[in-house]
Design a protein around this motif. Structure first.
Motif, mmCIF file in Angstrom:
data_model
loop_
_atom_site.group_PDB
_atom_site.id
_atom_site.type_symbol
_atom_site.label_atom_id
_atom_site.label_comp_id
_atom_site.label_asym_id
_atom_site.label_seq_id
_atom_site.Cartn_x
_atom_site.Cartn_y
_atom_site.Cartn_z
ATOM 1 N N ALA A 24 13.081 9.011 -1.891
ATOM 2 C CA ALA A 24 12.740 7.788 -1.386
ATOM 3 C C ALA A 24 13.316 7.314 -0.233
ATOM 4 N N ALA A 25 14.598 7.736 0.096
ATOM 5 C CA ALA A 25 15.441 7.278 1.097
ATOM 6 C C ALA A 25 14.799 7.816 2.391
ATOM 7 N N ALA A 26 14.425 9.102 2.523
ATOM 8 C CA ALA A 26 13.756 10.092 3.474
ATOM 9 C C ALA A 26 12.656 9.466 3.955
ATOM 10 N N ILE A 38 6.651 -6.610 -9.472
ATOM 11 C CA ILE A 38 5.798 -5.576 -10.244
ATOM 12 C C ILE A 38 5.751 -4.334 -9.624
ATOM 13 N N LYS A 39 6.063 -3.834 -8.344
ATOM 14 C CA LYS A 39 6.032 -2.766 -7.799
ATOM 15 C C LYS A 39 7.182 -1.954 -8.493
ATOM 16 N N LEU A 40 8.283 -2.650 -8.176
ATOM 17 C CA LEU A 40 9.502 -2.073 -8.755
ATOM 18 C C LEU A 40 9.489 -1.507 -10.282
ATOM 19 N N ALA A 66 0.882 -1.159 -0.029
ATOM 20 C CA ALA A 66 -0.204 -0.218 -0.114
ATOM 21 C C ALA A 66 0.956 1.191 0.099
ATOM 22 N N GLY A 67 2.075 1.289 0.575
ATOM 23 C CA GLY A 67 2.786 2.368 0.571
ATOM 24 C C GLY A 67 3.521 2.746 -0.670
ATOM 25 N N SER A 68 3.206 2.049 -1.887
ATOM 26 C CA SER A 68 4.006 2.026 -3.040
ATOM 27 C C SER A 68 3.735 3.496 -3.432
ATOM 28 N N SER A 69 2.577 3.762 -3.477
ATOM 29 C CA SER A 69 1.942 5.213 -3.890
ATOM 30 C C SER A 69 2.754 6.455 -3.402
ATOM 31 N N VAL A 70 2.971 6.163 -2.031
ATOM 32 C CA VAL A 70 3.781 7.292 -1.356
ATOM 33 C C VAL A 70 5.269 7.513 -1.846
ATOM 34 N N LEU A 71 5.759 6.156 -2.210
ATOM 35 C CA LEU A 71 7.121 6.039 -2.514
ATOM 36 C C LEU A 71 7.218 6.730 -4.123
ATOM 37 N N GLN A 72 6.215 6.335 -4.607
ATOM 38 C CA GLN A 72 6.336 6.896 -6.194
ATOM 39 C C GLN A 72 6.154 8.508 -6.255
#
Length: 188
Positions: free
Chosen positions: A90-92, A120-122, A57-63
């Motif tokens: 992204a590291a932050a 797939i996320k990557l 679920a956190g993928s969108s925040v990372l993107q």
């Protein structure tokens, strides 16, 4: 904990990760996740399509962090430097959740289906990075290459970070990985 209490999504995420670590992904049901979170299955499905998506679920925040950093990079920087800025952003985002990232990765490492979903996320992150680079005027081939290299660096740095035994931050591992890339591509 009452069902009316706030942060249902966060409660579900925490409950799922706890159960996945304790019992394994395969042996954990949506009903058990909802019960541990003090919620109903119906509430679970309002937030997540299935039990895998709790981990992603956190993928969108990372993107958003990656794309935003590429867009905000100075016009004068190279595509790879814009990607480096994105990986720093992204590291932050991830640094604050290191223990969560470690536990999440241990669950993914133990399940082939989740490893596939992680890939797939990557790939989605790479596509988003390439799109952001194209928005900056980078040609398709160069944008795709810079994005893929960035994700490869991220994967290596992230693995080193979650497996680490010292106090270094993710950003340091990203810097180390970029230095490694420069070393293997240097002439001579």
């Amino acid at each position: 904990m009452g069902r009316w209490q706030p942060d249902a999504r966060g409660r579900l995420e925490r409950a799922a990760l706890e159960l996945y670590v304790e019992r394994g992904f395969e042996r954990t049901s949506v009903a058990e996740i909802a019960e541990r979170a003090g919620l109903t299955e119906r509430t679970f499905f309002r937030h997540y399509a299935d039990k895998r998506e709790v981990l992603f679920a956190g993928s969108s925040v990372l993107q958003e962090a990656l794309v935003g950093a590429v867009a905000g990079a100075p016009e004068s920087v190279t595509a790879l430097d814009a990607v480096a800025a994105a990986l720093g952003a992204a590291a932050a985002v991830l640094q604050e959740r290191q223990e969560h990232a470690r536990r999440r990765q241990s669950v993914i490492d133990a399940n082939t289906e989740l490893q596939e979903r992680e890939l797939i996320k990557l790939a989605s992150l790479s596509t988003a990075l390439a799109g952001a680079l194209r928005q900056r005027g980078v040609d398709d081939a160069s944008a795709g290459l810079a994005a893929e290299v960035g994700i490869a660096i991220f994967k290596i740095a992230f693995r080193l970070w979650v497996d680490r035994t010292d106090d270094r931050e993710l950003s340091e591992f990203i810097g180390q990985s970029f230095a490694g890339l420069k070393a293997v591509t240097a002439d001579g």
